[in-house]
Design a protein around this motif. Sequence first.
Motif, mmCIF file in Angstrom:
data_model
loop_
_atom_site.group_PDB
_atom_site.id
_atom_site.type_symbol
_atom_site.label_atom_id
_atom_site.label_comp_id
_atom_site.label_asym_id
_atom_site.label_seq_id
_atom_site.Cartn_x
_atom_site.Cartn_y
_atom_site.Cartn_z
ATOM 1 N N TYR A 71 15.321 52.248 -9.873
ATOM 2 C CA TYR A 71 14.644 51.049 -9.380
ATOM 3 C C TYR A 71 14.504 49.990 -10.471
ATOM 4 O O TYR A 71 14.595 48.795 -10.203
ATOM 5 C CB TYR A 71 13.261 51.372 -8.821
ATOM 6 C CG TYR A 71 13.275 52.261 -7.598
ATOM 7 C CD1 TYR A 71 14.154 52.017 -6.542
ATOM 8 C CD2 TYR A 71 12.401 53.327 -7.482
ATOM 9 C CE1 TYR A 71 14.153 52.820 -5.413
ATOM 10 C CE2 TYR A 71 12.391 54.134 -6.358
ATOM 11 C CZ TYR A 71 13.270 53.882 -5.324
ATOM 12 O OH TYR A 71 13.269 54.675 -4.217
ATOM 13 N N ALA A 75 15.834 46.312 -10.025
ATOM 14 C CA ALA A 75 14.824 45.254 -9.956
ATOM 15 C C ALA A 75 15.046 44.220 -11.060
ATOM 16 O O ALA A 75 14.871 43.017 -10.830
ATOM 17 C CB ALA A 75 13.426 45.849 -10.057
ATOM 18 N N ILE A 97 7.629 49.551 -13.372
ATOM 19 C CA ILE A 97 7.851 50.401 -12.206
ATOM 20 C C ILE A 97 6.761 51.464 -12.253
ATOM 21 O O ILE A 97 6.524 52.080 -13.305
ATOM 22 C CB ILE A 97 9.257 51.060 -12.242
ATOM 23 C CG1 ILE A 97 10.363 49.998 -12.259
ATOM 24 C CG2 ILE A 97 9.425 52.030 -11.070
ATOM 25 C CD1 ILE A 97 10.437 49.097 -11.038
ATOM 26 N N ASP A 157 18.664 53.337 -1.153
ATOM 27 C CA ASP A 157 17.343 52.836 -1.531
ATOM 28 C C ASP A 157 17.472 51.563 -2.366
ATOM 29 O O ASP A 157 16.758 50.597 -2.148
ATOM 30 C CB ASP A 157 16.580 53.880 -2.344
ATOM 31 C CG ASP A 157 16.173 55.071 -1.505
ATOM 32 O OD1 ASP A 157 15.880 56.115 -2.096
ATOM 33 O OD2 ASP A 157 16.142 54.950 -0.273
ATOM 34 N N ILE A 158 18.377 51.580 -3.319
ATOM 35 C CA ILE A 158 18.545 50.437 -4.199
ATOM 36 C C ILE A 158 19.022 49.228 -3.401
ATOM 37 O O ILE A 158 18.600 48.118 -3.650
ATOM 38 C CB ILE A 158 19.519 50.765 -5.349
ATOM 39 C CG1 ILE A 158 18.989 51.945 -6.180
ATOM 40 C CG2 ILE A 158 19.751 49.559 -6.224
ATOM 41 C CD1 ILE A 158 17.621 51.796 -6.762
ATOM 42 N N PHE A 169 7.623 56.302 -9.375
ATOM 43 C CA PHE A 169 8.962 55.900 -8.944
ATOM 44 C C PHE A 169 9.942 55.693 -10.102
ATOM 45 O O PHE A 169 11.041 55.201 -9.885
ATOM 46 C CB PHE A 169 8.866 54.610 -8.117
ATOM 47 C CG PHE A 169 8.000 54.761 -6.907
ATOM 48 C CD1 PHE A 169 8.442 55.448 -5.788
ATOM 49 C CD2 PHE A 169 6.715 54.243 -6.895
ATOM 50 C CE1 PHE A 169 7.638 55.602 -4.677
ATOM 51 C CE2 PHE A 169 5.897 54.391 -5.789
ATOM 52 C CZ PHE A 169 6.355 55.079 -4.678
ATOM 53 N N TYR A 210 9.652 46.068 -4.036
ATOM 54 C CA TYR A 210 9.663 47.013 -2.917
ATOM 55 C C TYR A 210 11.023 47.686 -2.792
ATOM 56 O O TYR A 210 12.054 47.056 -3.003
ATOM 57 C CB TYR A 210 9.392 46.291 -1.591
ATOM 58 C CG TYR A 210 7.944 45.948 -1.357
ATOM 59 C CD1 TYR A 210 7.138 46.770 -0.567
ATOM 60 C CD2 TYR A 210 7.388 44.806 -1.909
ATOM 61 C CE1 TYR A 210 5.815 46.448 -0.328
ATOM 62 C CE2 TYR A 210 6.053 44.477 -1.683
ATOM 63 C CZ TYR A 210 5.277 45.299 -0.891
ATOM 64 O OH TYR A 210 3.963 44.982 -0.663
ATOM 65 N N ALA A 211 10.988 48.956 -2.396
ATOM 66 C CA ALA A 211 12.192 49.700 -2.020
ATOM 67 C C ALA A 211 11.888 50.355 -0.683
ATOM 68 O O ALA A 211 10.900 51.089 -0.556
ATOM 69 C CB ALA A 211 12.533 50.753 -3.067
ATOM 70 N N VAL A 271 7.065 49.701 -5.305
ATOM 71 C CA VAL A 271 7.409 50.591 -6.418
ATOM 72 C C VAL A 271 7.134 49.962 -7.780
ATOM 73 O O VAL A 271 7.182 50.654 -8.794
ATOM 74 C CB VAL A 271 8.888 51.044 -6.348
ATOM 75 C CG1 VAL A 271 9.143 51.834 -5.063
ATOM 76 C CG2 VAL A 271 9.845 49.884 -6.495
ATOM 77 N N ARG A 326 14.538 56.576 -11.116
ATOM 78 C CA ARG A 326 15.272 56.596 -9.849
ATOM 79 C C ARG A 326 16.237 55.418 -9.726
ATOM 80 O O ARG A 326 16.816 55.216 -8.671
ATOM 81 C CB ARG A 326 14.302 56.563 -8.670
ATOM 82 C CG ARG A 326 13.370 57.754 -8.601
ATOM 83 C CD ARG A 326 12.549 57.684 -7.349
ATOM 84 N NE ARG A 326 11.484 58.670 -7.351
ATOM 85 C CZ ARG A 326 10.662 58.853 -6.347
ATOM 86 N NH1 ARG A 326 10.785 58.127 -5.246
ATOM 87 N NH2 ARG A 326 9.710 59.742 -6.422
ATOM 88 N N LEU A 355 16.166 47.122 -2.082
ATOM 89 C CA LEU A 355 15.180 46.655 -3.047
ATOM 90 C C LEU A 355 14.971 45.161 -2.881
ATOM 91 O O LEU A 355 15.925 44.415 -2.666
ATOM 92 C CB LEU A 355 15.690 46.961 -4.467
ATOM 93 C CG LEU A 355 14.620 47.101 -5.533
ATOM 94 C CD1 LEU A 355 13.861 48.406 -5.326
ATOM 95 C CD2 LEU A 355 15.247 47.091 -6.897
#
Length: 154
Positions: free
Chosen positions: A91, A95, A82, A4-5, A86, A57-58, A63, A89, A8
């Motif tokens: 992010y 980010a 964030i 997921d990361i 979300f 975005y992820a 997010v 996690r 990003l």
Amino acid sequence: MEGDIALLELRKINSDNYEECLNLRTIDANEDFVDSVAWSLAEAWVFYDDSHPFAIYADNVMVGFVSMYIGENNPQIINFMIDSRFQKRGYGSAAAKLCIEYLCKEFNARRISLPVNLENRTAQKFWSNIGFEITDDMEDGYLYMRLYIPEKYV
């Protein structure tokens, strides 16, 4: 989670995503520390020459939100959040690093500043973990933190 990361990205706010962006929310405990997205977008519109707002975005899911300011050769991360759905996690950290990369690549940033509410210890710890240092600079109840970019990364 690492997958997921890796996906990003920062995307400009436009007619396709601004409404979704306006619905982003932080957890209640942070409401006093983070400007609303609507306020941030209005501020970016007023200072449009120097402001760069983005949705975070992820995997094509929005997010978070960030607004960066470039004026006076003083790159800053002004608003960063964030969405509460979300958080926790990874992010935020990923980010934040994307924002640093963007400012270095697009504006040759050697130093990046960001304001943090003096009482927001969570944000101070978060940004310290990214590499920002607390300074003595204060403005309107905000403590400024700074990251100095080593020359080899610029």
